[in-house]
Every structure is written in structure tokens, then in C-alpha cells.
Design a protein around this motif. Structure first.
Motif, PDB file in Angstrom:
ATOM      1  N   MET A  85       0.835  -1.366  -0.112  1.00 40.37           N
ATOM      2  CA  MET A  85      -0.055   0.077   0.074  1.00 40.37           C
ATOM      3  C   MET A  85       0.826   1.289  -0.130  1.00 40.37           C
ATOM      4  SD  MET A  85      -2.980  -1.318  -0.139  1.00 40.37           S
ATOM      5  CE  MET A  85      -3.975   0.179   0.003  1.00 40.37           C
ATOM      6  N   LEU A  86       2.161   1.235  -0.182  1.00 42.73           N
ATOM      7  CA  LEU A  86       2.961   2.594  -0.240  1.00 42.73           C
ATOM      8  C   LEU A  86       2.549   3.323  -1.335  1.00 42.73           C
ATOM      9  CD1 LEU A  86       6.515   0.692   0.378  1.00 42.73           C
ATOM     10  CD2 LEU A  86       5.166   2.388   1.956  1.00 42.73           C
ATOM     11  N   ASN A  87       2.372   4.557  -0.902  1.00 43.79           N
ATOM     12  CA  ASN A  87       2.325   5.512  -1.816  1.00 43.79           C
ATOM     13  C   ASN A  87       0.772   5.515  -2.386  1.00 43.79           C
ATOM     14  OD1 ASN A  87       4.900   6.738  -2.068  1.00 43.79           O
ATOM     15  ND2 ASN A  87       5.500   4.789  -3.353  1.00 43.79           N
ATOM     16  N   SER A  88      -0.200   4.721  -1.303  1.00 41.43           N
ATOM     17  CA  SER A  88      -1.529   4.733  -1.664  1.00 41.43           C
ATOM     18  C   SER A  88      -2.335   5.270  -0.517  1.00 41.43           C
ATOM     19  CB  SER A  88      -1.852   3.212  -1.737  1.00 41.43           C
ATOM     20  OG  SER A  88      -1.035   2.690  -2.926  1.00 41.43           O
ATOM     21  N   ASP A  89      -3.450   5.388  -0.759  1.00 38.45           N
ATOM     22  CA  ASP A  89      -4.609   6.048   0.139  1.00 38.45           C
ATOM     23  C   ASP A  89      -5.274   4.752   0.923  1.00 38.45           C
ATOM     24  OD1 ASP A  89      -3.858   8.669  -0.455  1.00 38.45           O
ATOM     25  OD2 ASP A  89      -5.550   9.058  -1.317  1.00 38.45           O
ATOM     26  N   ILE A  90      -5.344   4.925   2.283  1.00 41.36           N
ATOM     27  CA  ILE A  90      -6.201   3.935   2.936  1.00 41.36           C
ATOM     28  C   ILE A  90      -7.370   4.752   3.486  1.00 41.36           C
ATOM     29  CG2 ILE A  90      -5.916   2.442   5.046  1.00 41.36           C
ATOM     30  CD1 ILE A  90      -2.989   2.063   4.618  1.00 41.36           C
ATOM     31  N   LEU A  91      -8.361   4.321   3.341  1.00 42.83           N
ATOM     32  CA  LEU A  91      -9.636   4.820   3.720  1.00 42.83           C
ATOM     33  C   LEU A  91      -9.971   4.404   5.212  1.00 42.83           C
ATOM     34  CD1 LEU A  91     -12.217   6.447   3.465  1.00 42.83           C
ATOM     35  CD2 LEU A  91     -13.661   4.256   2.445  1.00 42.83           C
ATOM     36  N   LEU A  92     -10.170   5.258   5.958  1.00 38.35           N
ATOM     37  CA  LEU A  92     -10.559   4.938   7.501  1.00 38.35           C
ATOM     38  C   LEU A  92     -12.216   5.052   7.539  1.00 38.35           C
ATOM     39  CD1 LEU A  92      -7.999   6.728   9.546  1.00 38.35           C
ATOM     40  CD2 LEU A  92      -7.742   4.726   8.484  1.00 38.35           C
ATOM     41  N   LYS A  93     -12.442   4.154   7.516  1.00 37.85           N
ATOM     42  CA  LYS A  93     -14.262   4.127   7.289  1.00 37.85           C
ATOM     43  C   LYS A  93     -14.898   4.906   8.653  1.00 37.85           C
ATOM     44  CE  LYS A  93     -14.611   0.201   4.152  1.00 37.85           C
ATOM     45  NZ  LYS A  93     -15.133  -1.303   3.920  1.00 37.85           N
ATOM     46  N   GLN A  94     -14.303   4.648   9.702  1.00 40.12           N
ATOM     47  CA  GLN A  94     -14.962   4.884  10.947  1.00 40.12           C
ATOM     48  C   GLN A  94     -14.809   6.640  10.770  1.00 40.12           C
ATOM     49  OE1 GLN A  94     -12.581   1.718  13.052  1.00 40.12           O
ATOM     50  NE2 GLN A  94     -14.235   2.189  14.454  1.00 40.12           N
ATOM     51  N   LYS A  95     -13.632   7.109  10.448  1.00 43.95           N
ATOM     52  CA  LYS A  95     -13.569   8.537  10.394  1.00 43.95           C
ATOM     53  C   LYS A  95     -14.154   9.144   8.847  1.00 43.95           C
ATOM     54  CE  LYS A  95     -11.510   8.703  14.487  1.00 43.95           C
ATOM     55  NZ  LYS A  95     -12.009   9.528  15.650  1.00 43.95           N
ATOM     56  N   GLY A  96     -14.349   8.439   8.021  1.00 43.96           N
ATOM     57  CA  GLY A  96     -14.775   8.986   6.880  1.00 43.96           C
ATOM     58  C   GLY A  96     -13.672   9.861   5.937  1.00 43.96           C
ATOM     59  N   TYR A  97     -12.534   9.628   6.104  1.00 43.85           N
ATOM     60  CA  TYR A  97     -11.420  10.293   5.329  1.00 43.85           C
ATOM     61  C   TYR A  97     -10.333   9.076   4.971  1.00 43.85           C
ATOM     62  CZ  TYR A  97      -9.338  11.226  10.042  1.00 43.85           C
ATOM     63  OH  TYR A  97      -8.747  10.876  11.341  1.00 43.85           O
ATOM     64  N   ALA A  98      -9.300   9.498   4.130  1.00 42.05           N
ATOM     65  CA  ALA A  98      -8.347   8.776   3.833  1.00 42.05           C
ATOM     66  C   ALA A  98      -6.898   9.221   4.515  1.00 42.05           C
ATOM     67  CB  ALA A  98      -8.198   8.451   2.446  1.00 42.05           C
ATOM     68  N   VAL A  99      -5.988   8.301   4.513  1.00 42.65           N
ATOM     69  CA  VAL A  99      -4.701   8.750   4.870  1.00 42.65           C
ATOM     70  C   VAL A  99      -3.732   8.129   3.804  1.00 42.65           C
ATOM     71  CG1 VAL A  99      -5.294   8.926   7.412  1.00 42.65           C
ATOM     72  CG2 VAL A  99      -4.236   6.760   6.430  1.00 42.65           C
ATOM     73  N   THR A 100      -2.427   8.696   3.795  1.00 40.26           N
ATOM     74  CA  THR A 100      -1.723   8.282   2.669  1.00 40.26           C
ATOM     75  C   THR A 100      -0.352   7.667   3.473  1.00 40.26           C
ATOM     76  OG1 THR A 100      -2.256  10.012   1.156  1.00 40.26           O
ATOM     77  CG2 THR A 100      -0.216   8.850   0.644  1.00 40.26           C
ATOM     78  N   VAL A 101      -0.129   6.294   2.796  1.00 38.24           N
ATOM     79  CA  VAL A 101       1.210   5.633   3.468  1.00 38.24           C
ATOM     80  C   VAL A 101       2.152   6.130   2.478  1.00 38.24           C
ATOM     81  CG1 VAL A 101       2.127   3.325   3.673  1.00 38.24           C
ATOM     82  CG2 VAL A 101      -0.220   3.837   4.110  1.00 38.24           C
ATOM     83  N   GLU A 102       3.145   6.982   2.933  1.00 38.23           N
ATOM     84  CA  GLU A 102       4.030   7.766   2.226  1.00 38.23           C
ATOM     85  C   GLU A 102       5.404   6.832   2.037  1.00 38.23           C
ATOM     86  OE1 GLU A 102       4.118  11.595   3.973  1.00 38.23           O
ATOM     87  OE2 GLU A 102       3.299  12.230   2.421  1.00 38.23           O
ATOM     88  N   SER A 103       5.928   6.422   3.009  1.00 42.48           N
ATOM     89  CA  SER A 103       7.085   5.516   2.884  1.00 42.48           C
ATOM     90  C   SER A 103       7.639   4.870   4.203  1.00 42.48           C
ATOM     91  CB  SER A 103       8.290   6.649   2.912  1.00 42.48           C
ATOM     92  OG  SER A 103       8.358   7.602   3.937  1.00 42.48           O
TER      93      SER A 103
END
Length: 254
Positions: A85-103
Motif C-alpha cells: 500500500m506504499l504511496n497509496s491512500d487507505i480509507l478510514l471508514k470509521q472517520k470518513g477520510y483517507a490517509v496516505t502511506v508515504e514511505s
């Protein structure tokens, strides 16, 4: 095999990281690994083969997602899918937003035998060390939460995981955790209580730093040093798969 990875993550600009996010990231992790591995984990309830947490690294000035695997199977089923998932977004469904796994900022491996050899084959004898509790740490005893760093509970927690996942290197002496707790003491601490929020409950734990000194014979001091080194992978206390009990240990040599 033991493996631990630390991933730099990017949150939406207005969001600040806090350790309770570990429970939300656990939900995202279950989506990443898929239903087959999630079902496999349900068969491992006696002792979870992985831990994960979210914390803020002050030196890097960055939020970090840490994941640890306590077996080769857990590395394959849990850590390897996350690394994809590096350099991809992960959706945090409980929060309703995504975070990016950068490195990847950290990737270390070891084994149960190597941890033992590092201590028992060394000419240097451990004399204690410092422990940094990165996320709230707590225990449960007789149905109640214990929010203080009792040495007996620390060693009971780590020893149980060591013996479960390392059958070739088991430590089977009766009441060993009691003897280990008697063989060391907390020499100083800078700890505070902090609440870890779950979906339907809140758990109070301790967080911060403490120094521990060993006062036993050489063999026991080596066991103490080995188990505290292992705690960095295994975590300490309850809810380590949800983000609690993450720790760093720095060895002190006599």
C-alpha cells in the motif's frame, strides 16, 4: 521470524494524530488483509500474532503507523499486504477520510533464537535499561483495569507471548514472572495517565518513560534483557492489536 515495520503516514491537514487512532487503523488493516486472513486471525485468539499502533514521532515530526508480526505466517499475511500500500491512500471508514502511506522509515527483523543469542552469547551482561511507552498501556486483572506499570504484569504479558510463539525456546520455570519481577526495580519514571478510546468504551493506561534496573544473578539478568528486547515486537499489556502497549527498550550494560 519477527518483523516490525514503521510507515510514515500523511493525515488530512486539519487532523492531528493520537494513539486512539490505532483502533481505527485496525479496521482499515482488516480491509487490507481481506476476509481469509481475518478469519485466520479469529483462530489465533489465544495470543494475537501481531500488534499495531499509531504514534507521533517527535524526532521526525511525523505521524507513524507501526506494525509488528510475531511469526512468519503473520509477516506473510499481514505485513506484506500493507507494504503493497506504499504511496497509496487507505480509507478510514470509521472517520470518513483517507490517509496516505508515504514511505517506510523502519524495517527490522529478528527471530526468537537471535534475541536469545544476542543476550546469552554476549560477554556483556544487561543491567537494566530505559522503556518508552509510545501508546497507552494497561492490564486487566480479576475483571479490573490496572493502569500502573506493575513489573509482575509486564513480565507476565511478555513471557506469555514468548512461550506461545517460541515453542523451541520456552521458559517454563514455575512462577517465573514473579521471580523476574523480584529481580528488578523501577529506578525512575516520567509517566502520565492517558485514555485510549475504543468505539464503545474508554480504557485508561499509562504512557511515557521509565528506567528499570536489574538486581539478580547473571542468568536472570540475561532473561530480563531478552524479554524486554522482545517486548518491542510483542507489545505489553492488553489491546496491542488495537494500538495499545507499544514500547521501545534501550538496554543498559553493566
Amino acid at each position: 521470524m519477527l518483523r516490525q515495520i514503521e510507515l510514515q503516514i500523511k493525515l488530512p491537514q486539519e487532523i492531528r494524530v493520537n494513539p486512539s487512532m490505532g483502533s481505527v487503523f485496525h479496521g482499515a488493516l482488516m480491509d487490507i488483509i481481506g476476509p481469509e486472513t481475518a478469519n485466520w486471525l479469529h483462530t489465533q485468539n489465544e495470543s494475537r500474532p501481531f500488534g499495531q499502533c499509531v504514534y507521533y514521532n517527535r524526532e521526525l515530526n511525523q505521524p507513524i503507523w507501526r506494525l509488528s508480526a510475531l511469526s512468519q505466517e503473520a509477516t506473510k499475511r499481514i505485513l506484506e499486504p500493507v507494504l503493497k500500500m506504499l504511496n497509496s491512500d487507505i480509507l478510514l471508514k470509521q472517520k470518513g477520510y483517507a490517509v496516505t502511506v508515504e514511505s517506510i522509515i523502519g524495517d527490522k527483523t529478528s527471530s526468537y533464537q537471535q534475541l536469545a543469542d544476542d543476550v546469552f552469547l554476549s560477554e556483556e551482561i544487561p543491567n537494566g535499561g530505559s522503556m518508552a511507552f509510545l501508546t497507552p498501556t494497561s492490564f486487566k486483572r480479576e475483571g479490573n483495569y490496572v493502569i500502573m506499570p506493575e513489573l509482575y504484569l509486564i513480565f507476565q504479558s511478555v513471557l506469555n507471548r514468548w512461550n506461545y510463539f517460541s515453542p523451541k525456546n520456552k521458559l517454563l520455570e514455575k512462577d517465573l514472572e514473579i521471580e523476574l519481577a523480584k529481580s528488578c526495580f523501577i529506578s525512575s519514571y516520567d509517566l502520565h495517565s492517558q485514555v485510549f478510546s475504543l468505539e464503545n468504551s474508554k480504557i485508561t493506561g499509562f504512557k511515557g518513560n521509565m528506567h528499570i534496573r536489574f538486581k539478580a544473578n547473571e542468568m536472570v539478568r540475561r532473561i530480563l534483557g531478552m524479554l524486554l528486547s522482545y517486548s518491542q515486537y510483542a507489545g505489553i499489556g492488553i489491546k496491542t492489536a488495537l494500538g495499545m502497549g507499544a514500547v521501545e527498550y534501550s538496554r543498559r550494560i553493566a
